[in-house]
Design an enzyme around this catalytic site. Structure first.
Site, PDB file in Angstrom:
ATOM      1  N   HIS A  63      76.940  41.053  18.777  1.00  0.00           N
ATOM      2  CA  HIS A  63      76.095  41.763  17.805  1.00  0.00           C
ATOM      3  C   HIS A  63      76.460  41.391  16.372  1.00  0.00           C
ATOM      4  CE1 HIS A  63      74.449  45.291  15.594  1.00  0.00           C
ATOM      5  NE2 HIS A  63      73.537  45.294  16.561  1.00  0.00           N
TER       6      HIS A  63
ATOM      7  N   ASP B  32      80.763  45.656  11.699  1.00  0.00           N
ATOM      8  CA  ASP B  32      80.104  45.513  12.997  1.00  0.00           C
ATOM      9  C   ASP B  32      81.130  45.248  14.091  1.00  0.00           C
ATOM     10  OD1 ASP B  32      77.998  44.437  14.991  1.00  0.00           O
ATOM     11  OD2 ASP B  32      76.769  44.899  13.227  1.00  0.00           O
TER      12      ASP B  32
END
Length: 509
Positions: free
Chosen positions: A214, A159
């Site tokens: 995120h 990520d």
């Protein structure tokens, strides 16, 4: 039907005839076995549960049958000086035994003391969101009554990075055991220098700190520390979070770096990786990376995408790569409806999970809400890790089959995802763990070219094929070709018709 194989998520084991004996205790001189569970205090050390084939113990004494729990199932003492794992290994080697397992300890289910647990509707939905449906959650508390995770399980968060100093995440960060930080050398010989917590494929450095939020949010859903009187709790209270950054501060990255991150995760022993991103076209190199991960038993969990699009018609990647070690996840809301933004697909998206207004960790030691299939996927990733920690001896497909066959059937997901359901981790953890077995086999009425098999629990239709049968022998001893295996409609995936080339009426084995 003795020549059929007994289906499990891993494959099939022969339904051989069991011999009749009367002694229902375990001997000594037990062989060593692998770990049964990560927490030694999660099961009794005095006895195990063993289920015998009824035909094999029909001559057992009344004393032997005393204390029977269900027909054939009883508690058997662990021999003095032996471990539970050793006792189970011996029991499983006994041809009379259908299955053997620990006698897991349970306790009153209580909430973790993390102060914001009450806001985590995806884990325990009490209707806390206005109009929310109580029970529209993954039943995490039921699972936690058995296990809260294992520090032996490594999850790769592929990520934007992770806030390494976040107090709700730092204790669960993966640390590369073969690397010495800050010495400028590749100590473990993996071609990455000082990769203590993972790697940054954007800058090609060991700096994996999140510059977006995120990745930290995703990590918290998977594995925020539980019961630490701080913030939130993840699906796993105990786990190792490997940090692999390939998305930049704007949340964008290249497919090539995503592939490198997946390859790193597999190389360094991660059991499962979370992929909460979508975009780009089919990439053969990425498909190869997923296949390579499969060969190492690595599970890939992906977000289905946020375009409210049918992935069966308009593929979204990486969710649409075809491999049985990949799980694609749609998002559901607190009412058990599919989220208005979520992609779906009756054949390409596997299940739903909470993904609307999810509270989790963000940068600078803080917390925040996010929505998306990006939030749904880590609920499933956390579930995979929890099951893997409880059953370290299971293969990747056993873990996936257990997860997919124990979903809560949800009306709004019927025809929208492959299982027609939303993740139920509690059922996955607490349901029977020995895998499906054939309960009965008979001709389909009026058709002597099909045999109907009934299993004791649901199995994945796509995992049961003609190749999964050892052999089928006709009345004259001749080999018979199996042409198809199809699920029986309305059987909840417990009954399957085996079609074969007719060899006349008689007994087939």
């Amino acid at each position: 039907m003795r020549r059929f194989m007994r289906h499990t998520a891993l494959g099939f084991s022969r339904l051989d005839a069991l011999d009749s004996r009367t002694m229902l205790s375990l001997g000594t001189g037990l062989p060593l076995a692998g770990p049964i569970a990560s927490q030694s205090d999660s099961f009794s050390h005095e006895h195990i549960l063993v289920r015998y084939d009824l035909g094999s113990i029909q001559h057992a004494s009344i004393g032997d049958l005393a204390g029977e729990l269900v027909p054939g199932l009883r508690a058997v003492p662990v021999p003095e000086g032996s471990s539970v794992a050793e006792a189970i290994a011996l029991a499983r080697a006994d041809p009379r035994v259908l299955y053997a397992q620990p006698d897991y300890l349970v306790s009153i289910t209580s909430s973790p003391n993390d102060p914001r647990f009450g806001s985590l509707w995806g884990l325990n939905n009490t209707g806390q969101l206005v109009g929310g449906t109580p029970g529209a959650d993954i039943s995490a508390m039921e699972a936690w009554s058995v296990t809260t995770g294992s520090p032996e399980v490594v999850v790769a968060v592929i990520d934007t990075g992770i806030d390494l100093s976040h107090p709700d995440l730092a204790p669960n960060l993966w640390v590369n055991p073969g690397e010495v930080g800050g010495n400028g050398r590749d100590d473990d010989g993996n071609h990455y220098v000082d990769d203590i917590h993972g790697w940054n494929f954007v800058t090609n450095t060991p700096n994996v700190r999140d510059d977006n939020n995120h990745g930290t949010h995703v990590a918290g859903i998977i594995g925020a520390v539980g019961n630490n009187e701080l913030g939130v709790v993840g699906v796993n209270w105990n786990v190792q979070l490997m940090t692999l950054k390939f998305l930049n501060s704007s949340g964008k990255g290249t497919t090539s770096n995503a592939i490198k991150a997946l390859n790193y995760a597999v190389q360094m022993g991660a059991h499962v990786s979370n992929h909460s991103y979508s975009g780009g076209a089919y990439d053969a190199a990425f498909a190869d990376a997923v296949a390579s991960a499969r060969s190492r038993g690595h599970i890939v969990v992906t977000a289905a995408g946020n375009d409210f699009s049918n992935n069966d018609v308009n593929p979204a990647y990486p969710a649409n790569y075809v491999s049985d070690n990949l799980i694609s996840v749609a998002a559901t809301d607190a009412y058990d409806y599919i989220a208005g933004f979520s992609n779906y697909g009756a054949t390409t998206v596997h299940l739903g999970a909470p993904g609307v207004s999810i509270l989790s960790t963000v940068r600078n030691g803080s917390y925040g809400y996010m929505s998306g299939t990006s939030m749904a996927a880590p609920h499933v990733t956390g579930a995979v890790a929890l099951i893997r920690g409880l059953h370290p001896e299971w293969s990747y497909d056993q873990v996936i089959a257990k997860l997919l066959t124990t979903v809560d059937k949800v009306a709004d997901l019927d025809g929208q995802v492959q299982t027609g359901g939303r993740l139920n981790l509690g059922r996955a953890v607490t349901s029977e763990t020995v895998g499906p077995r054939i309960e009965s086999a008979s001709y389909v009425p009026g058709d002597h070219t099909r045999i109907r098999l009934r299993f004791n629990e649901a199995i994945l239709p796509g995992s049961f094929t003609p190749d999964d049968l050892v052999s089928l022998t006709g009345p004259e001893g001749q080999g018979v070709e199996v042409t198809a295996v199809t699920a029986v409609p309305g059987s909840a995936d417990r009954e399957f018709d085996v079609s074969f080339t007719s060899a006349g009426i008689g007994t087939y084995q």
